[in-house]
Design a protein around this motif. Structure first.
Motif, PDB file in Angstrom:
ATOM      1  N   ASN A 287     -10.363   1.945   5.824  1.00 48.97           N
ATOM      2  CA  ASN A 287     -10.207   3.100   4.933  1.00 48.97           C
ATOM      3  C   ASN A 287      -8.761   3.585   4.895  1.00 48.97           C
ATOM      4  O   ASN A 287      -8.242   3.932   3.837  1.00 48.97           O
ATOM      5  N   VAL A 288      -8.091   3.621   6.049  1.00 51.81           N
ATOM      6  CA  VAL A 288      -6.696   4.052   6.086  1.00 51.81           C
ATOM      7  C   VAL A 288      -5.816   3.060   5.338  1.00 51.81           C
ATOM      8  O   VAL A 288      -4.918   3.459   4.571  1.00 51.81           O
TER       9      VAL A 288
ATOM     10  N   ASP B  58       0.415   3.622  -1.870  1.00 45.30           N
ATOM     11  CA  ASP B  58       1.721   4.187  -1.537  1.00 45.30           C
ATOM     12  C   ASP B  58       2.700   3.103  -1.098  1.00 45.30           C
ATOM     13  O   ASP B  58       3.879   3.131  -1.467  1.00 45.30           O
ATOM     14  N   ILE B  59       2.225   2.146  -0.330  1.00 44.64           N
ATOM     15  CA  ILE B  59       3.104   1.055   0.115  1.00 44.64           C
ATOM     16  C   ILE B  59       3.541   0.214  -1.079  1.00 44.64           C
ATOM     17  O   ILE B  59       4.724  -0.155  -1.207  1.00 44.64           O
ATOM     18  N   ASN B  60       2.626  -0.085  -2.003  1.00 41.04           N
ATOM     19  CA  ASN B  60       2.983  -0.857  -3.195  1.00 41.04           C
ATOM     20  C   ASN B  60       3.986  -0.109  -4.068  1.00 41.04           C
ATOM     21  O   ASN B  60       4.909  -0.707  -4.623  1.00 41.04           O
ATOM     22  N   ARG B  61       3.812   1.212  -4.205  1.00 40.02           N
ATOM     23  CA  ARG B  61       4.750   2.009  -4.992  1.00 40.02           C
ATOM     24  C   ARG B  61       6.138   1.998  -4.348  1.00 40.02           C
ATOM     25  O   ARG B  61       7.149   1.882  -5.034  1.00 40.02           O
TER      26      ARG B  61
ATOM     27  N   HIS C 106       7.766  -1.377  -4.946  1.00 44.04           N
ATOM     28  CA  HIS C 106       8.231  -1.462  -6.328  1.00 44.04           C
ATOM     29  C   HIS C 106       9.532  -0.679  -6.506  1.00 44.04           C
ATOM     30  O   HIS C 106      10.456  -1.146  -7.192  1.00 44.04           O
ATOM     31  N   LEU C 107       9.609   0.499  -5.873  1.00 43.49           N
ATOM     32  CA  LEU C 107      10.833   1.301  -5.962  1.00 43.49           C
ATOM     33  C   LEU C 107      12.010   0.567  -5.320  1.00 43.49           C
ATOM     34  O   LEU C 107      13.110   0.531  -5.886  1.00 43.49           O
ATOM     35  N   PHE C 108      11.789  -0.033  -4.148  1.00 40.44           N
ATOM     36  CA  PHE C 108      12.862  -0.792  -3.485  1.00 40.44           C
ATOM     37  C   PHE C 108      13.318  -1.968  -4.355  1.00 40.44           C
ATOM     38  O   PHE C 108      14.499  -2.280  -4.439  1.00 40.44           O
TER      39      PHE C 108
END
Length: 195
Positions: A151-152, A159-162, A165-167
């Protein structure tokens, strides 16, 4: 010398309103109360020092500093009403300041040293119990359930994928403003010795 609050001044007698006389009303006879002198209410005593609010008032308001700080345990500690707890708090803050500022200790180093100390104490305690014929420390078995981890990880996946993508966008040189902001944030973390 008399206290001004204790002096009483007789109030002027009230002026009676003249009733409208009609021909049918008989004349009123004066009552016994009207013949007696005006009764003056007893003077209001000055408030005693116990009933007066004592203490400092915050910015002229009718709230004490204790109530302004929340009125609970925190206010007691901040105002030194609970001396033992206040001394522990100020002592702990001083130790933390000495560790991080004077001795230039780092947070991860402190955490690892505390964990090493706890493990050493528990190890020595469990070994010493065989010599002194006492029961070993009751250390519970801690396991993280699989469904909690799933679940975590599902919650953090977006959030990790976002962030990835930002990096990627910053590394490709598409957004100069974000690049400069991230460089400043990483530099401030380095100067605070968190990285």
């Amino acid at each position: 010398m008399a206290d001004p609050a204790e002096e009483t001044v007789a109030a002027p007698p009230p002026t009676p309103a003249a009733p409208a006389e009609s021909a049918s009303d008989p004349p009123l006879e004066p009552s016994a109360d009207a013949a007696s002198p005006e009764k003056v209410p007893p003077p209001v005593p000055a408030p005693s020092p116990e009933t007066r609010s004592r203490g400092f008032r915050l910015l002229g308001e009718d709230t004490s500093v204790h109530k302004a700080l929340g009125g609970g345990k925190t206010a007691d500690v901040l105002l030194w009403k609970d001396k033992k707890t206040s001394a522990v708090v100020i002592g702990g803050a001083t130790v933390i300041w000495v560790l991080f500022e004077v001795l230039d200790y780092h947070l991860l180093t402190l955490i690892s040293h505390v964990l090493i100390g706890v493990l050493a104490v528990l190890f020595l305690w469990s070994k010493a119990t065989t010599f002194i014929k006492k029961s070993p420390p009751n250390i519970p078995l801690v396991q993280i359930p699989e469904d909690l981890v799933v679940n975590v990880s599902r919650a953090l996946r977006n959030d990790i994928n976002r962030a990835l993508h930002l990096f990627r966008e910053i590394a490709m040189g598409h957004d100069l403003k974000k690049f400069m902001g991230d460089c400043g944030a990483l530099d401030s973390l380095r100067s605070w010795k968190l990285l």
